[in-house]
Write an enzyme that holds these catalytic residues in place. Structure first.
Site, PDB file in Angstrom:
ATOM      1  N   LYS A   1       0.826  -1.214   0.000  1.00  0.00           N
ATOM      2  CA  LYS A   1       0.000   0.000   0.000  1.00  0.00           C
ATOM      3  C   LYS A   1       0.866   1.273   0.000  1.00  0.00           C
ATOM      4  O   LYS A   1       2.080   1.203   0.258  1.00  0.00           O
ATOM      5  CB  LYS A   1      -0.914  -0.022   1.235  1.00  0.00           C
ATOM      6  CG  LYS A   1      -1.977  -1.138   1.210  1.00  0.00           C
ATOM      7  CD  LYS A   1      -2.893  -1.009   2.439  1.00  0.00           C
ATOM      8  CE  LYS A   1      -3.953  -2.090   2.491  1.00  0.00           C
ATOM      9  NZ  LYS A   1      -4.846  -1.934   3.679  1.00  0.00           N
TER      10      LYS A   1
ATOM     11  N   TYR B   1     -12.519  -2.837  -3.461  1.00  0.00           N
ATOM     12  CA  TYR B   1     -13.082  -2.813  -2.107  1.00  0.00           C
ATOM     13  C   TYR B   1     -14.618  -2.912  -2.112  1.00  0.00           C
ATOM     14  O   TYR B   1     -15.266  -2.488  -1.144  1.00  0.00           O
ATOM     15  CB  TYR B   1     -12.651  -1.537  -1.388  1.00  0.00           C
ATOM     16  CG  TYR B   1     -11.216  -1.561  -0.864  1.00  0.00           C
ATOM     17  CD1 TYR B   1     -10.754  -2.620  -0.070  1.00  0.00           C
ATOM     18  CD2 TYR B   1     -10.333  -0.523  -1.134  1.00  0.00           C
ATOM     19  CE1 TYR B   1      -9.451  -2.647   0.422  1.00  0.00           C
ATOM     20  CE2 TYR B   1      -9.025  -0.539  -0.638  1.00  0.00           C
ATOM     21  CZ  TYR B   1      -8.591  -1.609   0.140  1.00  0.00           C
ATOM     22  OH  TYR B   1      -7.307  -1.626   0.635  1.00  0.00           O
TER      23      TYR B   1
ATOM     24  N   PHE C   1     -15.942   3.465   6.827  1.00  0.00           N
ATOM     25  CA  PHE C   1     -14.615   3.927   6.426  1.00  0.00           C
ATOM     26  C   PHE C   1     -14.325   3.703   4.930  1.00  0.00           C
ATOM     27  O   PHE C   1     -13.185   3.831   4.497  1.00  0.00           O
ATOM     28  CB  PHE C   1     -13.527   3.250   7.276  1.00  0.00           C
ATOM     29  CG  PHE C   1     -13.602   1.748   7.289  1.00  0.00           C
ATOM     30  CD1 PHE C   1     -12.986   0.986   6.314  1.00  0.00           C
ATOM     31  CD2 PHE C   1     -14.295   1.092   8.308  1.00  0.00           C
ATOM     32  CE1 PHE C   1     -13.056  -0.399   6.325  1.00  0.00           C
ATOM     33  CE2 PHE C   1     -14.371  -0.297   8.328  1.00  0.00           C
ATOM     34  CZ  PHE C   1     -13.751  -1.046   7.328  1.00  0.00           C
TER      35      PHE C   1
ATOM     36  N   ASN D   1      -2.103   0.150   7.183  1.00  0.00           N
ATOM     37  CA  ASN D   1      -1.569  -1.124   7.663  1.00  0.00           C
ATOM     38  C   ASN D   1      -0.737  -1.871   6.621  1.00  0.00           C
ATOM     39  O   ASN D   1      -0.660  -3.093   6.623  1.00  0.00           O
ATOM     40  CB  ASN D   1      -2.690  -1.997   8.253  1.00  0.00           C
ATOM     41  CG  ASN D   1      -3.739  -2.353   7.232  1.00  0.00           C
ATOM     42  OD1 ASN D   1      -3.605  -2.026   6.054  1.00  0.00           O
ATOM     43  ND2 ASN D   1      -4.779  -3.055   7.664  1.00  0.00           N
TER      44      ASN D   1
ATOM     45  N   HIS E   1      -2.208  -5.264   1.577  1.00  0.00           N
ATOM     46  CA  HIS E   1      -3.471  -5.975   1.364  1.00  0.00           C
ATOM     47  C   HIS E   1      -3.158  -7.396   0.939  1.00  0.00           C
ATOM     48  O   HIS E   1      -2.230  -7.619   0.155  1.00  0.00           O
ATOM     49  CB  HIS E   1      -4.290  -5.302   0.250  1.00  0.00           C
ATOM     50  CG  HIS E   1      -5.433  -6.157  -0.212  1.00  0.00           C
ATOM     51  ND1 HIS E   1      -6.637  -6.201   0.451  1.00  0.00           N
ATOM     52  CD2 HIS E   1      -5.528  -7.058  -1.233  1.00  0.00           C
ATOM     53  CE1 HIS E   1      -7.430  -7.075  -0.158  1.00  0.00           C
ATOM     54  NE2 HIS E   1      -6.785  -7.607  -1.175  1.00  0.00           N
TER      55      HIS E   1
ATOM     56  N   GLU F   1      -9.679 -10.600  -7.433  1.00  0.00           N
ATOM     57  CA  GLU F   1      -8.803  -9.434  -7.275  1.00  0.00           C
ATOM     58  C   GLU F   1      -7.596  -9.514  -8.227  1.00  0.00           C
ATOM     59  O   GLU F   1      -7.180  -8.493  -8.785  1.00  0.00           O
ATOM     60  CB  GLU F   1      -8.333  -9.343  -5.824  1.00  0.00           C
ATOM     61  CG  GLU F   1      -9.480  -9.034  -4.869  1.00  0.00           C
ATOM     62  CD  GLU F   1      -9.077  -9.111  -3.394  1.00  0.00           C
ATOM     63  OE1 GLU F   1      -7.909  -9.420  -3.092  1.00  0.00           O
ATOM     64  OE2 GLU F   1      -9.953  -8.843  -2.547  1.00  0.00           O
TER      65      GLU F   1
END
Ligand code: IDP
Length: 134
Positions: A9, A49, A57, A112, A115, A126
């Site tokens: 990320k 997502y 969020f 974080n 992914h 994905e």
């Protein structure tokens, strides 16, 4: 063999930790079958997502993943989904064990680092979104 989509990320990429992160998946025994440096478009972020559309969020998720360059990879291997999620650690970095990527390098759930797909079906979906040629 399972496939998992891994995203390094924007926070991890900006901190120069891409190599360290990718090495951990390779050391675990997973094999890179696709990789690229890219910036995620809003449209791709929303598709990626999609299961989180109703979460409070969702807006933050989309704006964060589109906020800067990332590295997208597909890793393949036996039980690649579980193996990769073990390398990544729990969603909340404060609950992730030391030795996992999130446990070692992150503090906040929104930033974080990585992914990883959460099921074999998600892995296929994905991987296809980021690498239609696969
Ligand atoms: P995962 O990435 O460990 O599979 P998911 O529950 O699928 O976790 O959530 C996707 C991403 O959404 C997480 O990696 C994290 O960055 C973000 N996220 C999850 N929960 C929250 C939250 O409560 N606030 C902000 N971001 C969150």
């Amino acid at each position: 063999m399972e496939k998992t989509l891994i995203l390094v990320k924007p926070d991890a990429f900006a901190r120069g930790l891409s190599g360290e992160i990718i090495a951990r998946f390779e050391r675990k025994g997973l094999k890179i079958i696709a990789a690229k440096h890219m910036t995620v478009t809003e449209d791709l972020a929303k598709q990626h997502y999609a299961e989180h559309t109703e979460r409070p969020f969702f807006g933050e998720l989309v704006s964060f993943i589109t906020s800067g360059p990332i590295i997208a990879l597909v890793f393949e291997g036996d039980n690649a989904i579980k193996a990769a999620r073990q390398v990544i650690g729990a969603t909340n970095p404060l609950e992730a064990t030391t030795g996992s990527i999130r446990g070692d390098f992150a503090i906040a759930v929104g930033t974080n680092m990585v992914h990883g797909s959460d099921s074999p079906e998600s892995g296929i979906r994905e991987a296809g979104l980021f690498f239609p040629e696969l």
